[in-house]
Each structure stands twice: as C-alpha cells, then as structure tokens.
Motif scaffolding. Sequence first.
Motif, PDB file in Angstrom:
ATOM      1  N   ALA A  43       0.838  -1.192   0.000  1.00  0.00           N
ATOM      2  CA  ALA A  43       0.000   0.000   0.000  1.00  0.00           C
ATOM      3  C   ALA A  43       0.873   1.241   0.000  1.00  0.00           C
ATOM      4  O   ALA A  43       2.062   1.195   0.304  1.00  0.00           O
ATOM      5  N   PHE A  44       0.270   2.354  -0.393  1.00  0.00           N
ATOM      6  CA  PHE A  44       0.956   3.638  -0.260  1.00  0.00           C
ATOM      7  C   PHE A  44      -0.035   4.650   0.277  1.00  0.00           C
ATOM      8  O   PHE A  44      -1.249   4.477   0.164  1.00  0.00           O
ATOM      9  N   GLU A  45       0.498   5.697   0.898  1.00  0.00           N
ATOM     10  CA  GLU A  45      -0.323   6.764   1.435  1.00  0.00           C
ATOM     11  C   GLU A  45      -0.015   8.052   0.684  1.00  0.00           C
ATOM     12  O   GLU A  45       1.133   8.306   0.334  1.00  0.00           O
ATOM     13  N   MET A  46      -1.029   8.850   0.452  1.00  0.00           N
ATOM     14  CA  MET A  46      -0.845  10.109  -0.248  1.00  0.00           C
ATOM     15  C   MET A  46      -1.172  11.243   0.705  1.00  0.00           C
ATOM     16  O   MET A  46      -2.270  11.312   1.260  1.00  0.00           O
ATOM     17  N   ALA A  47      -0.219  12.109   0.944  1.00  0.00           N
ATOM     18  CA  ALA A  47      -0.435  13.212   1.872  1.00  0.00           C
ATOM     19  C   ALA A  47       0.327  14.434   1.392  1.00  0.00           C
ATOM     20  O   ALA A  47       1.352  14.334   0.721  1.00  0.00           O
ATOM     21  N   SER A  48      -0.186  15.605   1.734  1.00  0.00           N
ATOM     22  CA  SER A  48       0.497  16.852   1.399  1.00  0.00           C
ATOM     23  C   SER A  48      -0.014  17.949   2.312  1.00  0.00           C
ATOM     24  O   SER A  48      -1.091  17.836   2.900  1.00  0.00           O
ATOM     25  N   SER A  49       0.756  18.995   2.417  1.00  0.00           N
ATOM     26  CA  SER A  49       0.276  20.177   3.126  1.00  0.00           C
ATOM     27  C   SER A  49      -0.882  20.796   2.339  1.00  0.00           C
ATOM     28  O   SER A  49      -1.012  20.612   1.132  1.00  0.00           O
ATOM     29  N   ASN A  50      -1.712  21.553   3.049  1.00  0.00           N
ATOM     30  CA  ASN A  50      -2.670  22.408   2.348  1.00  0.00           C
ATOM     31  C   ASN A  50      -1.887  23.484   1.607  1.00  0.00           C
ATOM     32  O   ASN A  50      -0.903  24.021   2.130  1.00  0.00           O
ATOM     33  N   ILE A  51      -2.298  23.788   0.392  1.00  0.00           N
ATOM     34  CA  ILE A  51      -1.597  24.767  -0.431  1.00  0.00           C
ATOM     35  C   ILE A  51      -2.559  25.881  -0.822  1.00  0.00           C
ATOM     36  O   ILE A  51      -3.686  25.624  -1.253  1.00  0.00           O
ATOM     37  N   ARG A  52      -2.109  27.115  -0.670  1.00  0.00           N
ATOM     38  CA  ARG A  52      -2.855  28.273  -1.160  1.00  0.00           C
ATOM     39  C   ARG A  52      -1.963  29.004  -2.151  1.00  0.00           C
ATOM     40  O   ARG A  52      -0.834  29.372  -1.832  1.00  0.00           O
ATOM     41  N   TYR A  53      -2.478  29.215  -3.353  1.00  0.00           N
ATOM     42  CA  TYR A  53      -1.667  29.818  -4.411  1.00  0.00           C
ATOM     43  C   TYR A  53      -2.357  31.070  -4.950  1.00  0.00           C
ATOM     44  O   TYR A  53      -3.582  31.074  -5.141  1.00  0.00           O
ATOM     45  N   GLY A  54      -1.580  32.095  -5.230  1.00  0.00           N
ATOM     46  CA  GLY A  54      -2.110  33.281  -5.875  1.00  0.00           C
ATOM     47  C   GLY A  54      -1.235  34.491  -5.609  1.00  0.00           C
ATOM     48  O   GLY A  54      -0.566  34.586  -4.572  1.00  0.00           O
ATOM     49  N   GLU A  55      -1.236  35.418  -6.554  1.00  0.00           N
ATOM     50  CA  GLU A  55      -0.442  36.631  -6.400  1.00  0.00           C
ATOM     51  C   GLU A  55      -0.965  37.446  -5.215  1.00  0.00           C
ATOM     52  O   GLU A  55      -2.136  37.815  -5.179  1.00  0.00           O
ATOM     53  N   GLY A  56      -0.105  37.684  -4.245  1.00  0.00           N
ATOM     54  CA  GLY A  56      -0.468  38.509  -3.106  1.00  0.00           C
ATOM     55  C   GLY A  56      -1.072  37.763  -1.931  1.00  0.00           C
ATOM     56  O   GLY A  56      -1.482  38.396  -0.951  1.00  0.00           O
ATOM     57  N   VAL A  57      -1.097  36.419  -1.970  1.00  0.00           N
ATOM     58  CA  VAL A  57      -1.746  35.691  -0.864  1.00  0.00           C
ATOM     59  C   VAL A  57      -0.988  35.813   0.457  1.00  0.00           C
ATOM     60  O   VAL A  57      -1.537  35.486   1.512  1.00  0.00           O
ATOM     61  N   SER A  58       0.244  36.306   0.407  1.00  0.00           N
ATOM     62  CA  SER A  58       0.975  36.518   1.667  1.00  0.00           C
ATOM     63  C   SER A  58       0.244  37.482   2.588  1.00  0.00           C
ATOM     64  O   SER A  58       0.415  37.443   3.815  1.00  0.00           O
ATOM     65  N   GLU A 190       7.527  23.249   1.152  1.00  0.00           N
ATOM     66  CA  GLU A 190       6.232  23.639   1.719  1.00  0.00           C
ATOM     67  C   GLU A 190       5.214  22.504   1.648  1.00  0.00           C
ATOM     68  O   GLU A 190       4.166  22.561   2.296  1.00  0.00           O
ATOM     69  N   THR A 191       5.524  21.441   0.883  1.00  0.00           N
ATOM     70  CA  THR A 191       4.592  20.316   0.726  1.00  0.00           C
ATOM     71  C   THR A 191       5.026  19.061   1.457  1.00  0.00           C
ATOM     72  O   THR A 191       4.231  18.123   1.584  1.00  0.00           O
ATOM     73  N   THR A 192       6.273  19.003   1.925  1.00  0.00           N
ATOM     74  CA  THR A 192       6.843  17.729   2.373  1.00  0.00           C
ATOM     75  C   THR A 192       7.072  17.666   3.879  1.00  0.00           C
ATOM     76  O   THR A 192       7.133  18.689   4.565  1.00  0.00           O
ATOM     77  N   GLY A 193       7.255  16.450   4.358  1.00  0.00           N
ATOM     78  CA  GLY A 193       7.593  16.214   5.749  1.00  0.00           C
ATOM     79  C   GLY A 193       9.060  15.890   5.934  1.00  0.00           C
ATOM     80  O   GLY A 193       9.421  15.033   6.744  1.00  0.00           O
ATOM     81  N   VAL A 194       9.922  16.567   5.212  1.00  0.00           N
ATOM     82  CA  VAL A 194      11.361  16.289   5.226  1.00  0.00           C
ATOM     83  C   VAL A 194      12.123  17.563   5.557  1.00  0.00           C
ATOM     84  O   VAL A 194      11.788  18.638   5.067  1.00  0.00           O
ATOM     85  N   ALA A 195      13.153  17.453   6.389  1.00  0.00           N
ATOM     86  CA  ALA A 195      14.049  18.560   6.716  1.00  0.00           C
ATOM     87  C   ALA A 195      15.488  18.083   6.545  1.00  0.00           C
ATOM     88  O   ALA A 195      15.924  17.154   7.230  1.00  0.00           O
ATOM     89  N   ILE A 196      16.212  18.693   5.627  1.00  0.00           N
ATOM     90  CA  ILE A 196      17.551  18.239   5.247  1.00  0.00           C
ATOM     91  C   ILE A 196      18.611  19.172   5.809  1.00  0.00           C
ATOM     92  O   ILE A 196      18.436  20.395   5.839  1.00  0.00           O
ATOM     93  N   PHE A 197      19.734  18.592   6.252  1.00  0.00           N
ATOM     94  CA  PHE A 197      20.843  19.400   6.772  1.00  0.00           C
ATOM     95  C   PHE A 197      22.156  18.666   6.573  1.00  0.00           C
ATOM     96  O   PHE A 197      22.191  17.452   6.336  1.00  0.00           O
ATOM     97  N   ASP A 198      23.244  19.426   6.646  1.00  0.00           N
ATOM     98  CA  ASP A 198      24.592  18.847   6.617  1.00  0.00           C
ATOM     99  C   ASP A 198      24.949  18.376   8.019  1.00  0.00           C
ATOM    100  O   ASP A 198      24.925  19.179   8.972  1.00  0.00           O
ATOM    101  N   TYR A 199      25.298  17.099   8.137  1.00  0.00           N
ATOM    102  CA  TYR A 199      25.776  16.584   9.417  1.00  0.00           C
ATOM    103  C   TYR A 199      27.289  16.711   9.400  1.00  0.00           C
ATOM    104  O   TYR A 199      28.006  15.939   8.770  1.00  0.00           O
TER     105      TYR A 199
END
Length: 464
Positions: A43-58, A190-199
């Motif tokens: 099985a696989f699971e599909m997940a993502s953050s909620n996304i809001r897109y548009g000019e000026g949405v900040s 902004e969509t993923t559950g991953v945080a990458i860094f240099d060890y």
Amino acid sequence: MAVARDRVVRLLMQLERAACRCPAHSSTFHQAVPCTKRETDYAFEMASSNIRYGEGVSREIGMDLRNLGARNVCVMTDSNLSGLPPVKAVLESLAKSGVPYKMYEGVRVEPTDTSFKEAIAFAKKGAFDAFVAVGGGSVIDTCKAANLYSCHPDANFLDFVNTPIGKGNPVTGALKPLIAVPTTAGTGSETTGVAIFDYEPLKAKTGIASRALRPSLGVVDPLHTLSMPTRVAANSGFDVLCHALESYTALPYHCRAPCPPDPLNRPAYQGSNPISDVWARHALRQVATYMKRAVENPEDVEARSNMHLASVFAGIGFGNAGVHLCHGMSYPIAGNVKTHKADGYNVEHPLVPHGLSVVLTAPAVFSFTAPMCPERHLEAAQILGADISRAKRADAGAVLADTLRHFLFDLKVEDGLAAVGYCKDDVPALVQGTIPQERVTKLCPREHSEDDLTSLFEASMKLY
C-alpha cells in the motif's frame, strides 16, 4: 489423473510467478499483484500540506494566524531575505492583524546540524504557539526542525534523524501550526515532511523525515520568486527537474521492502505510485515549458509563476514517492565542497547549491537506471523535447542523458563535478558519503554497488 493435477498445479504456480511484476522479475511498473511472500509493501499513502496559491496571498497570513488564535509566533528567515519584499509582506500582514511575533534571522543557507540546533534553542526559549517560515528550502527545513524539537524538548537531536546516522524514531506527538512561504521555485519543502541538513561530523547530508513535519499550510505567492537572482532560479529549477525525474523512476511502492508492521512505520518516501506519477509528469512538463524562460528573464511573471507551481507539483509527487540516486549522491557533493562559491548566493562559506549538486550527476544516473523502466525514461526525454520516434528501449538511457546534457548546456551549468572543485581522487570520499543515504538510495530502481557509485561519480566529472 494425479499426473494431470500435478501439471495443472505446476502451471498455476508458473502463472502466479509470471504475474509478479516487481523489478526482480520484470521492469514493468505498478502492476500491483502481490508477490507470493509479503516481504514488500502492499500500500501507499498520499499526503500533502494544504496549499494556497495566488499573487499577493501573503497578505492573508495574519488573518490565518489570528483565526488559529496564535499569540506568540516565531517568524524564521535568513539574513539575505530579512529586508526583501517577501518578509516585509508577511510582517505587514501580522501587524495588520495584531498578531505578536518574534523574528529569527539566523537561518544558514544549506543548514547544518549546528545551525539547526541554534534555531531549535531559539524556538525552545520562545515557547511559541505557531511558526512562519519565509524563504527557500533551507529556511522552511530549519523551521520544521525548530517546531519538532521545541514540541519534544526532552528528545536528543539524533532521536528523529534518519538512520543510519540517527535513530530514526517516529514522531508521535503533535506539532505546532507551521505556515511555509516559499520564495524559491525548487525544493517543494512547503509540501513535504522532510528537513535536510549537513551533518558536519560526517561531512554528509542527512535529514528528518516524518509526515508530522509537513507545514499546516503552504502559502505560494508567485510574486516572491521575482526577487530570485538568475542562478538561484536556475539551481532551484534543477531541483524541480530531478524531483520529478527521480520520483517518476523510483522503485515502485509495492516492491519496497520491508513491509511495515504498523502504518506508523510506513516511510514518507514510499516509492513511485500512480498518484505521485501524475504530479511528477505534470511538473516535468512545466519545467520543459517554462524553466528556460524563467531563468533568462527574471521579469517573466508567467514563467516564474509556473515554475513556482511546478515546484509544488514535484514536491507533492516526490514527497510521497521519494527520490533516489541523484539526491543521494548530491549530499556528499554539497557536504564536501572545498572552495567553490556559487554565483548569485550572498554567503561567505563555500557552496555548491543543492539543485546544482543534484543535477550534475543526472545524465550518468538516468543512463544507469534506464534498463529498469526504459519506457519512463523515454517518456521523460520526450517531454523535455527529444524526438523518440525511432528510439528503442535499449536507447532510453542514452537518449535521456543526451537530452539532459543539452538542457543543462543551454542553461550554462558548470561542466561537471570537476568544474565545482572535485577530482578523481575525491571519488572515494563521495562514495562513502553516499552510503549513509540509504533512505533515498534504496528507492533506486536498479541495485547498485560501491563500484557502481564510483563509476557514476567518475562519469559526472565532465558533462559536455
């Protein structure tokens, strides 16, 4: 009669074996017929953050935080962005909605375990009830880590870090709301559950991967990408390109081992699957259509906006399917940099930007992986502009590799690893830096050895 029955049984067993389409028996993808033993996932699971897109949405972020009841917000960015329009727009929105906040501007471009820990200490001390990250992948990933460890104050740093460097413990506790505002069109963080860094102790990249890290909301404002310098736009776009290519050609989800004993143990990177495929293909088409325009003309709002969307599309795809060798090999390339300083990045330390470190090995990698799913490699080459009308399955690797080289040449990419300061003597260290990246390299559709990695690094010393 007994002989006849035995023949029927043998025939049925042969048919059952033939129906199993995992790479051990065939190169066909996504024929999700269970193997006779449940050693691989089903099985696989599909997940993502909620996304809001548009000019000026900040401008809406202050209202979002007010609606959440936030009273003490941590806003994270880096020193290069702190005075630029994206950060100003967010801070104005918070002030207009009367949302109290504190700023952290100490994010390091290409973060390290040290810079993560500094941000974590700030978050723990602040006792924040919400987070906002304004920046590229480095900022968003740093903010994810700060949120995670401030909500688990008793955890040791390596508890959640991916194995084999860390313990890879699952995240079971709830995190605070995190709103991510990407200012580059590349990482899809902004969509993923991953945080990458240099060890730093190993001079290799690693990370933390958990669905719990996903931002609560990704606010994708295409106006923010207009401030990206040309080379930043190029390198960010290469990350989108490789996210799409790698997730589309990754090991299929039903061939990934081991089968998790509990859904909690199913990894964020699960292997290619029919839903991620849709996002990856669309992202690749967006890259083919808009990337060169976005790099060549910073004022091309249409192109830069569509590359921003392509980053989201690819992020949703690879955030569930995963990546493989290009990313696995990129981590020691970035981690072992000696003197190279990339154009367009206002940093004092040597730097091979993430997108560049990923794409430099792409021609060699996809030439290597093509025999496992040649149709997908040919399709990718066609989307990127190649004429495949006369191509054979056996040509897939060479066709895609040549297509990528032409694409990179047109975008003025450095001529291989040698152009960013590496030589053949560095290859053993690069190989050893790739070995700990099992979280992603195990999703390569083709089994590989240290000798294979050596050959791929050597082949990537020069591109043209």
